[in-house]
Design a protein around this motif. Structure first.
Motif, mmCIF file in Angstrom:
data_model
loop_
_atom_site.group_PDB
_atom_site.id
_atom_site.type_symbol
_atom_site.label_atom_id
_atom_site.label_comp_id
_atom_site.label_asym_id
_atom_site.label_seq_id
_atom_site.Cartn_x
_atom_site.Cartn_y
_atom_site.Cartn_z
ATOM 1 N N ASN A 128 47.535 89.621 10.283
ATOM 2 C CA ASN A 128 47.309 91.061 10.487
ATOM 3 C C ASN A 128 45.831 91.414 10.566
ATOM 4 O OD1 ASN A 128 50.041 91.538 10.503
ATOM 5 N ND2 ASN A 128 50.148 92.209 8.375
ATOM 6 N N GLU A 129 44.985 90.671 9.876
ATOM 7 C CA GLU A 129 43.558 91.025 9.806
ATOM 8 C C GLU A 129 42.746 90.494 10.983
ATOM 9 O OE1 GLU A 129 45.243 90.950 5.683
ATOM 10 O OE2 GLU A 129 45.252 89.598 7.395
ATOM 11 N N PHE A 130 43.391 89.916 11.977
ATOM 12 C CA PHE A 130 42.667 89.390 13.130
ATOM 13 C C PHE A 130 41.869 90.500 13.813
ATOM 14 C CE2 PHE A 130 45.048 85.303 14.032
ATOM 15 C CZ PHE A 130 43.911 84.532 13.995
ATOM 16 N N VAL A 131 40.563 90.246 14.071
ATOM 17 C CA VAL A 131 39.725 91.183 14.828
ATOM 18 C C VAL A 131 39.091 90.526 16.040
ATOM 19 C CG1 VAL A 131 39.215 92.651 12.847
ATOM 20 C CG2 VAL A 131 37.753 90.685 13.317
ATOM 21 N N ASP A 132 39.175 89.199 16.127
ATOM 22 C CA ASP A 132 38.576 88.502 17.263
ATOM 23 C C ASP A 132 39.254 87.151 17.406
ATOM 24 O OD1 ASP A 132 37.027 87.875 19.404
ATOM 25 O OD2 ASP A 132 35.153 87.611 18.298
ATOM 26 N N VAL A 133 39.278 86.656 18.636
ATOM 27 C CA VAL A 133 39.873 85.355 18.913
ATOM 28 C C VAL A 133 38.829 84.283 18.639
ATOM 29 C CG1 VAL A 133 40.963 83.895 20.640
ATOM 30 C CG2 VAL A 133 41.401 86.359 20.628
ATOM 31 N N GLY A 134 39.118 83.420 17.694
ATOM 32 C CA GLY A 134 38.184 82.361 17.360
ATOM 33 C C GLY A 134 38.280 81.192 18.323
ATOM 34 N N LYS A 135 37.329 80.294 18.212
ATOM 35 C CA LYS A 135 37.292 79.106 19.063
ATOM 36 C C LYS A 135 38.123 77.997 18.426
ATOM 37 C CE LYS A 135 32.671 80.326 20.736
ATOM 38 N NZ LYS A 135 31.249 79.884 20.868
ATOM 39 N N SER A 136 39.432 78.157 18.490
ATOM 40 C CA SER A 136 40.341 77.186 17.882
ATOM 41 C C SER A 136 40.795 76.184 18.933
ATOM 42 C CB SER A 136 41.555 77.892 17.277
ATOM 43 O OG SER A 136 41.159 78.880 16.353
ATOM 44 N N PRO A 137 40.868 74.907 18.579
ATOM 45 C CA PRO A 137 41.375 73.916 19.536
ATOM 46 C C PRO A 137 42.870 74.096 19.758
ATOM 47 C CG PRO A 137 40.976 72.900 17.405
ATOM 48 C CD PRO A 137 40.439 74.302 17.311
ATOM 49 N N SER A 138 43.308 73.788 20.963
ATOM 50 C CA SER A 138 44.727 73.933 21.320
ATOM 51 C C SER A 138 45.468 72.635 21.005
ATOM 52 C CB SER A 138 44.848 74.277 22.809
ATOM 53 O OG SER A 138 46.204 74.350 23.198
ATOM 54 N N ILE A 139 46.541 72.749 20.223
ATOM 55 C CA ILE A 139 47.388 71.605 19.883
ATOM 56 C C ILE A 139 48.699 71.776 20.652
ATOM 57 C CG2 ILE A 139 48.429 70.277 18.029
ATOM 58 C CD1 ILE A 139 45.381 70.418 17.938
ATOM 59 N N PRO A 140 48.953 70.967 21.698
ATOM 60 C CA PRO A 140 50.099 71.242 22.584
ATOM 61 C C PRO A 140 51.423 70.652 22.116
ATOM 62 C CG PRO A 140 48.779 69.470 23.491
ATOM 63 C CD PRO A 140 48.088 69.904 22.226
ATOM 64 N N TYR A 141 51.469 69.973 20.972
ATOM 65 C CA TYR A 141 52.692 69.294 20.560
ATOM 66 C C TYR A 141 53.090 69.710 19.142
ATOM 67 C CZ TYR A 141 51.738 66.262 24.552
ATOM 68 O OH TYR A 141 51.474 65.792 25.815
ATOM 69 N N VAL A 142 54.379 69.546 18.887
ATOM 70 C CA VAL A 142 54.931 69.724 17.543
ATOM 71 C C VAL A 142 55.809 68.515 17.240
ATOM 72 C CG1 VAL A 142 54.878 72.239 17.609
ATOM 73 C CG2 VAL A 142 56.906 71.025 18.434
ATOM 74 N N TYR A 143 56.026 68.278 15.941
ATOM 75 C CA TYR A 143 56.916 67.212 15.503
ATOM 76 C C TYR A 143 58.286 67.807 15.195
ATOM 77 C CZ TYR A 143 54.368 62.822 15.044
ATOM 78 O OH TYR A 143 53.733 61.637 15.298
ATOM 79 N N VAL A 144 59.334 67.064 15.589
ATOM 80 C CA VAL A 144 60.709 67.475 15.320
ATOM 81 C C VAL A 144 61.409 66.337 14.584
ATOM 82 C CG1 VAL A 144 62.902 68.247 16.294
ATOM 83 C CG2 VAL A 144 60.748 68.912 17.388
ATOM 84 N N GLN A 145 61.977 66.639 13.418
ATOM 85 C CA GLN A 145 62.777 65.679 12.673
ATOM 86 C C GLN A 145 64.215 65.680 13.198
ATOM 87 O OE1 GLN A 145 61.480 63.686 10.388
ATOM 88 N NE2 GLN A 145 59.442 64.641 10.212
ATOM 89 N N HIS A 146 64.943 64.598 12.898
ATOM 90 C CA HIS A 146 66.310 64.489 13.424
ATOM 91 C C HIS A 146 67.250 65.513 12.784
ATOM 92 C CE1 HIS A 146 66.595 62.118 9.709
ATOM 93 N NE2 HIS A 146 67.898 62.333 9.748
ATOM 94 N N GLN A 147 66.874 66.059 11.576
ATOM 95 C CA GLN A 147 67.702 67.127 11.002
ATOM 96 C C GLN A 147 67.451 68.479 11.670
ATOM 97 O OE1 GLN A 147 65.428 65.414 9.260
ATOM 98 N NE2 GLN A 147 66.390 64.277 7.569
ATOM 99 N N GLY A 148 66.437 68.560 12.546
ATOM 100 C CA GLY A 148 66.123 69.811 13.215
ATOM 101 C C GLY A 148 64.912 70.523 12.657
ATOM 102 N N GLU A 149 64.180 69.925 11.713
ATOM 103 C CA GLU A 149 62.981 70.558 11.145
ATOM 104 C C GLU A 149 61.810 70.373 12.092
ATOM 105 O OE1 GLU A 149 60.561 68.818 7.878
ATOM 106 O OE2 GLU A 149 61.274 70.547 6.743
ATOM 107 N N VAL A 150 61.170 71.495 12.418
ATOM 108 C CA VAL A 150 60.026 71.497 13.323
ATOM 109 C C VAL A 150 58.748 71.670 12.504
ATOM 110 C CG1 VAL A 150 58.986 72.557 15.352
ATOM 111 C CG2 VAL A 150 61.475 72.502 15.111
ATOM 112 N N GLN A 151 57.767 70.811 12.732
ATOM 113 C CA GLN A 151 56.484 70.848 12.024
ATOM 114 C C GLN A 151 55.386 71.189 13.028
ATOM 115 O OE1 GLN A 151 55.987 67.036 10.187
ATOM 116 N NE2 GLN A 151 57.874 67.175 8.995
ATOM 117 N N ASN A 152 54.747 72.319 12.799
ATOM 118 C CA ASN A 152 53.699 72.786 13.694
ATOM 119 C C ASN A 152 52.385 72.814 12.921
ATOM 120 O OD1 ASN A 152 52.256 73.843 15.804
ATOM 121 N ND2 ASN A 152 53.148 75.886 15.694
#
Length: 484
Positions: A128-152
């Motif tokens: 909510n407190e965002f006032v500007d877009v920082g220079k964050s690197p883009s991470i294009p992938y996520v991990y998915v476990q076989h039970q369906g848990e997604v780790q971002n």
């Protein structure tokens, strides 16, 4: 007859041949599919009929719980003027996707798969407190476990608004919040929870870069449920309070010590003689030097539109004390300045300063010794001047004439000699009157010097007491703030 028999046999054998061809084709395709890599087969299996625009639950009444975690990596900048905090954090979030589940035995025992973030559903969790877009690197992938848990997992440069309190500068402690919430979905659709225990989040400084101006004291967590009356919905919020403290050593050396040295030199300047004009020039030089010092440090002090740091008030008060010290010096120099037409010290001022105040300050008897008032001496001198030569111990012509002559006494001197002696005595009387007048002026000047010395010591002690009280108060406050 033979043609008809051939056609009948062909009609009977054609279905059998077609079935064998289809079975051979399916076997070839199945063999080809088993020869592909297991990761590709699993990815195609999961994303074949996946709809990333739909929340991944089979029962729409069941909310999706997002577990989040924050680790502070560095404090990049604190902008007091614009009330903005820039931090670099490691952000982690977990959720269960019921459409991304598989049996590891069917895919070469694969239990974890990395897939593109753009291919699956991702919650709209924002700060909510965002006032500007920082220079964050883009991470294009996520991990998915076989039970369906997604780790971002992703690093974020967070530029947020924060209410910064600079009153205690440079011993200030700032508490800035990072509020993670869904921008659109209410708590019936998306709920937020904390992945780790609050105690572990608070004391986690394992990756914090601890070499800058700010020191991380801890990260506090709090879960809130915000309800909007207009939309008649409630939203889940998870607050992370980043508590940081400024390291004051640099500012204490560059700001406080020079000011303290100048104030000490101002106190030492009181030991210059009050009748010397060097004290005035010395204190004017100190005041000028302090003004230059304030101009230099003005860019270092934080500035906001809602408050002023206490150290700025400290500098202003020190400047006022230097001005008061200069005014006191000018007053004392004016009192002890020697003048030919200087009036004698009034009796009430002599009694108040040379007796009462001197005894109060324990200055001894050298300043309180009683001397007849100079007005009485001036009266005696004027009387002697009016009487002429009769005040002389040698006697005047009248005394010589009135002195009876004895039988063996010499005859009186001639009239011309008497006139010469009378002129000589008048000259001696004028010289004595001048010397007594000069001694009287010197005595008046010494009286004013005594009065000025006593007042100077009194004002110096009052000034010293004010400086010490003010310094002790500030040191006590800063110590409490620094060690609280």
């Amino acid at each position: 007859m033979s043609l008809w028999l051939q056609q009948a046999l062909l009609a009977l054998l054609l279905p059998t041949l077609l079935a064998q061809g289809e079975a051979r084709g399916r076997g070839t395709a199945q063999a080809h599919s088993f020869t592909r890599p297991a990761l590709q087969r699993l990815s195609d299996h999961l994303l074949a009929d996946y709809r990333k625009g739909v929340r991944p639950v089979r029962d729409w009444r069941k909310p999706t719980t997002i577990s989040i975690d924050v680790i502070v990596y560095a404090i990049l900048s604190v902008d007091e003027k614009n009330q903005v905090l820039t931090t670099y954090i490691w952000y982690r979030q977990f959720w269960a996707d019921e459409f991304l589940q598989w049996n590891p035995e069917d895919f070469d025992n694969i239990t974890k798969l990395s897939i593109p973030t753009d291919s699956i559903w991702v919650p709209d969790i924002l700060i909510n407190e965002f006032v500007d877009v920082g220079k964050s690197p883009s991470i294009p992938y996520v991990y998915v476990q076989h039970q369906g848990e997604v780790q971002n997992y992703k690093p974020l440069q967070v530029v947020t608004a924060c209410s910064l309190d600079i009153y205690n500068f440079p011993f200030d402690v700032q508490n800035c919040s990072l509020t993670f919430t869904s921008w659109l979905h209410n708590i019936q659709d998306i709920n937020i929870s904390l992945w780790r225990l609050p105690e572990k989040v608070k004391s986690d400084k394992s990756v914090f870069m601890n070499q800058g101006e700010w020191e991380l004291l801890g990260v506090l967590t709090q879960f809130l449920e915000f309800c909007d009356r207009e939309s008649r919905g409630c939203y889940a919020e998870m607050k992370f309070y980043v508590v940081i403290r400024r390291r004051p050593l640099f500012y204490a050396v560059s700001l406080l010590l020079p000011s303290i040295f100048l104030m000490i030199m101002d106190i030492v300047g009181f030991y210059l003689p009050p009748d010397s004009g060097e004290r005035v020039s010395f204190k004017i030089t100190l005041l000028l030097g302090y003004s230059v010092f304030l101009i230099i440090v003005s860019d270092t002090l934080p500035a906001t539109a809602i408050g002023t740091p206490l150290i700025g008030v400290y500098f202003v008060v020190c400047m006022a004390l230097l001005v008061i010290s200069l005014a006191e010096t000018i007053l004392i120099v004016r009192l002890v300045h020697k003048q030919d037409l200087q009036q004698p010290v009034p009796l009430w001022l002599r009694h108040l300063v040379l007796e009462r105040i001197a005894q109060l300050l324990c200055l001894g008897e050298q300043l309180t010794s009683h001397r007849p008032p100079p007005t009485l001496q001036a009266t005696k001198i004027e009387d002697c001047s009016a009487m002429g030569n009769h005040c002389s111990h040698l006697g005047g012509p009248q005394d010589l004439e009135k002195t009876p002559r004895g039988r063996g006494s010499p005859p009186p001197p001639p009239q011309e000699a008497s006139l010469a002696v009378r002129g000589l005595l008048q000259e001696l009387s004028s010289i004595r009157h001048f010397l007594e007048k000069r001694d009287e002026i010197r005595e008046v000047a010494r009286d004013w010097l005594r009065v000025g010395s006593v007042l100077d010591k009194l004002l110096f002690r009052v000034y010293l007491l004010a400086v010490l009280t003010y310094s002790i108060t500030l040191v006590t406050l800063w110590s409490i703030w620094h060690y609280s």
